[in-house]
Design a protein around this motif. Structure first.
Motif, PDB file in Angstrom:
ATOM      1  N   GLU A 184      -7.020  23.739  -0.328  1.00  0.00           N
ATOM      2  CA  GLU A 184      -7.508  24.998  -0.889  1.00  0.00           C
ATOM      3  C   GLU A 184      -8.657  24.756  -1.857  1.00  0.00           C
ATOM      4  O   GLU A 184      -8.782  23.687  -2.438  1.00  0.00           O
ATOM      5  CB  GLU A 184      -6.398  25.722  -1.648  1.00  0.00           C
ATOM      6  CG  GLU A 184      -5.301  26.261  -0.774  1.00  0.00           C
ATOM      7  CD  GLU A 184      -4.261  27.042  -1.555  1.00  0.00           C
ATOM      8  OE1 GLU A 184      -3.560  27.834  -0.912  1.00  0.00           O
ATOM      9  OE2 GLU A 184      -4.122  26.861  -2.791  1.00  0.00           O
ATOM     10  N   ILE A 185      -9.457  25.810  -2.022  1.00  0.00           N
ATOM     11  CA  ILE A 185     -10.495  25.838  -3.054  1.00  0.00           C
ATOM     12  C   ILE A 185     -10.615  27.265  -3.560  1.00  0.00           C
ATOM     13  O   ILE A 185     -10.568  28.222  -2.771  1.00  0.00           O
ATOM     14  CB  ILE A 185     -11.859  25.314  -2.539  1.00  0.00           C
ATOM     15  CG1 ILE A 185     -12.871  25.263  -3.682  1.00  0.00           C
ATOM     16  CG2 ILE A 185     -12.354  26.131  -1.365  1.00  0.00           C
ATOM     17  CD1 ILE A 185     -14.180  24.584  -3.327  1.00  0.00           C
ATOM     18  N   LYS A 186     -10.741  27.395  -4.868  1.00  0.00           N
ATOM     19  CA  LYS A 186     -11.002  28.698  -5.482  1.00  0.00           C
ATOM     20  C   LYS A 186     -12.516  28.829  -5.572  1.00  0.00           C
ATOM     21  O   LYS A 186     -13.175  28.024  -6.237  1.00  0.00           O
ATOM     22  CB  LYS A 186     -10.351  28.781  -6.859  1.00  0.00           C
ATOM     23  CG  LYS A 186      -8.848  28.777  -6.785  1.00  0.00           C
ATOM     24  CD  LYS A 186      -8.199  28.763  -8.152  1.00  0.00           C
ATOM     25  CE  LYS A 186      -6.702  28.701  -7.950  1.00  0.00           C
ATOM     26  NZ  LYS A 186      -6.044  27.836  -8.896  1.00  0.00           N
ATOM     27  N   THR A 187     -13.071  29.839  -4.895  1.00  0.00           N
ATOM     28  CA  THR A 187     -14.524  29.989  -4.837  1.00  0.00           C
ATOM     29  C   THR A 187     -14.998  31.186  -5.652  1.00  0.00           C
ATOM     30  O   THR A 187     -14.241  32.135  -5.893  1.00  0.00           O
ATOM     31  CB  THR A 187     -15.001  30.175  -3.382  1.00  0.00           C
ATOM     32  OG1 THR A 187     -14.459  31.381  -2.856  1.00  0.00           O
ATOM     33  CG2 THR A 187     -14.586  28.991  -2.519  1.00  0.00           C
ATOM     34  N   GLY A 215     -22.070  28.336   3.457  1.00  0.00           N
ATOM     35  CA  GLY A 215     -21.404  27.790   4.639  1.00  0.00           C
ATOM     36  C   GLY A 215     -21.193  26.286   4.560  1.00  0.00           C
ATOM     37  O   GLY A 215     -20.237  25.762   5.136  1.00  0.00           O
ATOM     38  N   GLY A 216     -22.068  25.588   3.855  1.00  0.00           N
ATOM     39  CA  GLY A 216     -21.895  24.137   3.692  1.00  0.00           C
ATOM     40  C   GLY A 216     -20.624  23.809   2.930  1.00  0.00           C
ATOM     41  O   GLY A 216     -19.949  22.817   3.237  1.00  0.00           O
ATOM     42  N   LEU A 217     -20.264  24.633   1.955  1.00  0.00           N
ATOM     43  CA  LEU A 217     -19.017  24.416   1.220  1.00  0.00           C
ATOM     44  C   LEU A 217     -17.818  24.641   2.141  1.00  0.00           C
ATOM     45  O   LEU A 217     -16.858  23.871   2.116  1.00  0.00           O
ATOM     46  CB  LEU A 217     -18.931  25.340   0.007  1.00  0.00           C
ATOM     47  CG  LEU A 217     -17.652  25.194  -0.808  1.00  0.00           C
ATOM     48  CD1 LEU A 217     -17.677  23.904  -1.625  1.00  0.00           C
ATOM     49  CD2 LEU A 217     -17.432  26.396  -1.693  1.00  0.00           C
ATOM     50  N   ILE A 218     -17.902  25.666   2.967  1.00  0.00           N
ATOM     51  CA  ILE A 218     -16.816  25.947   3.903  1.00  0.00           C
ATOM     52  C   ILE A 218     -16.696  24.810   4.917  1.00  0.00           C
ATOM     53  O   ILE A 218     -15.592  24.384   5.265  1.00  0.00           O
ATOM     54  CB  ILE A 218     -17.031  27.316   4.578  1.00  0.00           C
ATOM     55  CG1 ILE A 218     -16.997  28.427   3.505  1.00  0.00           C
ATOM     56  CG2 ILE A 218     -15.979  27.577   5.659  1.00  0.00           C
ATOM     57  CD1 ILE A 218     -17.506  29.778   3.976  1.00  0.00           C
ATOM     58  N   SER A 219     -17.831  24.275   5.357  1.00  0.00           N
ATOM     59  CA  SER A 219     -17.819  23.124   6.267  1.00  0.00           C
ATOM     60  C   SER A 219     -17.191  21.908   5.608  1.00  0.00           C
ATOM     61  O   SER A 219     -16.415  21.184   6.239  1.00  0.00           O
ATOM     62  CB  SER A 219     -19.245  22.786   6.713  1.00  0.00           C
ATOM     63  OG  SER A 219     -19.795  23.839   7.457  1.00  0.00           O
ATOM     64  N   GLU A 220     -17.510  21.670   4.352  1.00  0.00           N
ATOM     65  CA  GLU A 220     -16.915  20.539   3.623  1.00  0.00           C
ATOM     66  C   GLU A 220     -15.414  20.728   3.478  1.00  0.00           C
ATOM     67  O   GLU A 220     -14.647  19.768   3.601  1.00  0.00           O
ATOM     68  CB  GLU A 220     -17.558  20.372   2.247  1.00  0.00           C
ATOM     69  CG  GLU A 220     -16.863  19.392   1.329  1.00  0.00           C
ATOM     70  CD  GLU A 220     -16.621  18.010   1.931  1.00  0.00           C
ATOM     71  OE1 GLU A 220     -15.605  17.372   1.547  1.00  0.00           O
ATOM     72  OE2 GLU A 220     -17.408  17.548   2.763  1.00  0.00           O
ATOM     73  N   THR A 265     -10.110  12.275  -3.431  1.00  0.00           N
ATOM     74  CA  THR A 265     -11.449  11.743  -3.202  1.00  0.00           C
ATOM     75  C   THR A 265     -12.397  12.261  -4.280  1.00  0.00           C
ATOM     76  O   THR A 265     -12.148  13.293  -4.906  1.00  0.00           O
ATOM     77  CB  THR A 265     -11.977  12.160  -1.822  1.00  0.00           C
ATOM     78  OG1 THR A 265     -12.108  13.593  -1.790  1.00  0.00           O
ATOM     79  CG2 THR A 265     -11.050  11.688  -0.701  1.00  0.00           C
ATOM     80  N   SER A 266     -13.492  11.544  -4.452  1.00  0.00           N
ATOM     81  CA  SER A 266     -14.497  11.953  -5.439  1.00  0.00           C
ATOM     82  C   SER A 266     -15.051  13.336  -5.128  1.00  0.00           C
ATOM     83  O   SER A 266     -15.216  14.164  -6.026  1.00  0.00           O
ATOM     84  CB  SER A 266     -15.633  10.934  -5.500  1.00  0.00           C
ATOM     85  OG  SER A 266     -15.143   9.690  -5.914  1.00  0.00           O
ATOM     86  N   ILE A 267     -15.348  13.606  -3.857  1.00  0.00           N
ATOM     87  CA  ILE A 267     -15.902  14.912  -3.491  1.00  0.00           C
ATOM     88  C   ILE A 267     -14.882  16.020  -3.738  1.00  0.00           C
ATOM     89  O   ILE A 267     -15.235  17.118  -4.162  1.00  0.00           O
ATOM     90  CB  ILE A 267     -16.448  14.931  -2.040  1.00  0.00           C
ATOM     91  CG1 ILE A 267     -17.290  16.183  -1.785  1.00  0.00           C
ATOM     92  CG2 ILE A 267     -15.335  14.816  -1.019  1.00  0.00           C
ATOM     93  CD1 ILE A 267     -18.599  16.238  -2.514  1.00  0.00           C
ATOM     94  N   SER A 268     -13.606  15.740  -3.518  1.00  0.00           N
ATOM     95  CA  SER A 268     -12.571  16.741  -3.793  1.00  0.00           C
ATOM     96  C   SER A 268     -12.502  17.057  -5.276  1.00  0.00           C
ATOM     97  O   SER A 268     -12.369  18.233  -5.660  1.00  0.00           O
ATOM     98  CB  SER A 268     -11.206  16.248  -3.298  1.00  0.00           C
ATOM     99  OG  SER A 268     -11.188  16.191  -1.897  1.00  0.00           O
ATOM    100  N   LYS A 269     -12.605  16.035  -6.111  1.00  0.00           N
ATOM    101  CA  LYS A 269     -12.597  16.268  -7.559  1.00  0.00           C
ATOM    102  C   LYS A 269     -13.835  17.051  -7.986  1.00  0.00           C
ATOM    103  O   LYS A 269     -13.741  17.979  -8.782  1.00  0.00           O
ATOM    104  CB  LYS A 269     -12.503  14.942  -8.313  1.00  0.00           C
ATOM    105  CG  LYS A 269     -11.142  14.274  -8.181  1.00  0.00           C
ATOM    106  CD  LYS A 269     -11.010  13.064  -9.078  1.00  0.00           C
ATOM    107  CE  LYS A 269     -11.601  11.844  -8.432  1.00  0.00           C
ATOM    108  NZ  LYS A 269     -11.356  10.605  -9.169  1.00  0.00           N
ATOM    109  N   THR A 270     -14.991  16.694  -7.436  1.00  0.00           N
ATOM    110  CA  THR A 270     -16.239  17.369  -7.797  1.00  0.00           C
ATOM    111  C   THR A 270     -16.209  18.845  -7.424  1.00  0.00           C
ATOM    112  O   THR A 270     -16.605  19.700  -8.217  1.00  0.00           O
ATOM    113  CB  THR A 270     -17.433  16.684  -7.102  1.00  0.00           C
ATOM    114  OG1 THR A 270     -17.512  15.328  -7.558  1.00  0.00           O
ATOM    115  CG2 THR A 270     -18.740  17.400  -7.404  1.00  0.00           C
ATOM    116  N   LEU A 271     -15.721  19.150  -6.229  1.00  0.00           N
ATOM    117  CA  LEU A 271     -15.732  20.529  -5.739  1.00  0.00           C
ATOM    118  C   LEU A 271     -14.497  21.334  -6.128  1.00  0.00           C
ATOM    119  O   LEU A 271     -14.498  22.556  -5.996  1.00  0.00           O
ATOM    120  CB  LEU A 271     -15.873  20.543  -4.214  1.00  0.00           C
ATOM    121  CG  LEU A 271     -17.186  19.977  -3.667  1.00  0.00           C
ATOM    122  CD1 LEU A 271     -17.161  19.955  -2.142  1.00  0.00           C
ATOM    123  CD2 LEU A 271     -18.377  20.777  -4.180  1.00  0.00           C
ATOM    124  N   GLY A 272     -13.447  20.661  -6.577  1.00  0.00           N
ATOM    125  CA  GLY A 272     -12.221  21.362  -6.933  1.00  0.00           C
ATOM    126  C   GLY A 272     -11.319  21.635  -5.740  1.00  0.00           C
ATOM    127  O   GLY A 272     -10.573  22.614  -5.733  1.00  0.00           O
TER     128      GLY A 272
END
Length: 158
Positions: free
Chosen positions: A52-55, A69-74, A31-38
């Motif tokens: 997974e996401i590397k933060t 927390g919004g990133l964790i919610s996403e 998805t676009s949001i997955s690409k944007t956020l990694g």
């Protein structure tokens, strides 16, 4: 010749890095949001997904110096949506109608992993559970979600 795959098979090939240029499915992945956020899908099954996401505080920090927390919610919403999408056939779609998250410990960066699975799979309404863990495998948040499956005309344009 183009080869249409189920969402589950498409995602399995995406994770295994065996997608060929002629392979496609009826939903957009990644998805676009997955690409944007990694966000990266690392495991998939019927009704389940692990993302997974590397933060880092530099990219994902809030004013308190922790991962927002919004990133964790996403991350939880993406895992739940990906899990539910494995049930979708052509002409079907879905929407989240409720997402609840509880946070248990702060995150100062590192790898976060979200594992989603259904608590109850219904024809129209399904309920999901998602655990988000940190690099040490400790639970940092738990999310639950209610997802509505849409059919035919209601699914168009979604």
């Amino acid at each position: 010749m183009m080869t249409k795959l189920s969402i589950l098979m498409y995602l399995k090939n995406m994770i295994a890095k065996t997608l060929l240029p002629n392979m496609y499915t009826h939903m957009q992945y990644p998805t676009s949001i997955s690409k944007t956020l990694g966000l990266e899908t690392i495991d998939i099954g019927a009704g389940t997904a692990t993302i997974e996401i590397k933060t880092s505080i530099e990219l994902h920090g809030n004013q308190q110096g922790t991962v927002h927390g919004g990133l964790i919610s996403e991350l939880a919403d993406a895992a739940i949506g990906t899990a539910h999408s494995t049930y979708m056939a052509e002409g079907e779609s879905f929407t989240t109608i409720e997402l609840k998250i509880n946070f248990y410990r702060p995150v100062f960066g590192g790898l976060l992993t979200a594992k989603a699975r259904p608590l109850q799979k219904g024809k129209n309404i399904s309920h999901y559970f998602c655990e988000i863990t940190n690099t040490e495998g400790k639970t940092i948040a738990i999310a639950t979600s209610t997802v509505m499956t849409l059919y035919d005309e209601r699914a168009k344009g979604r």
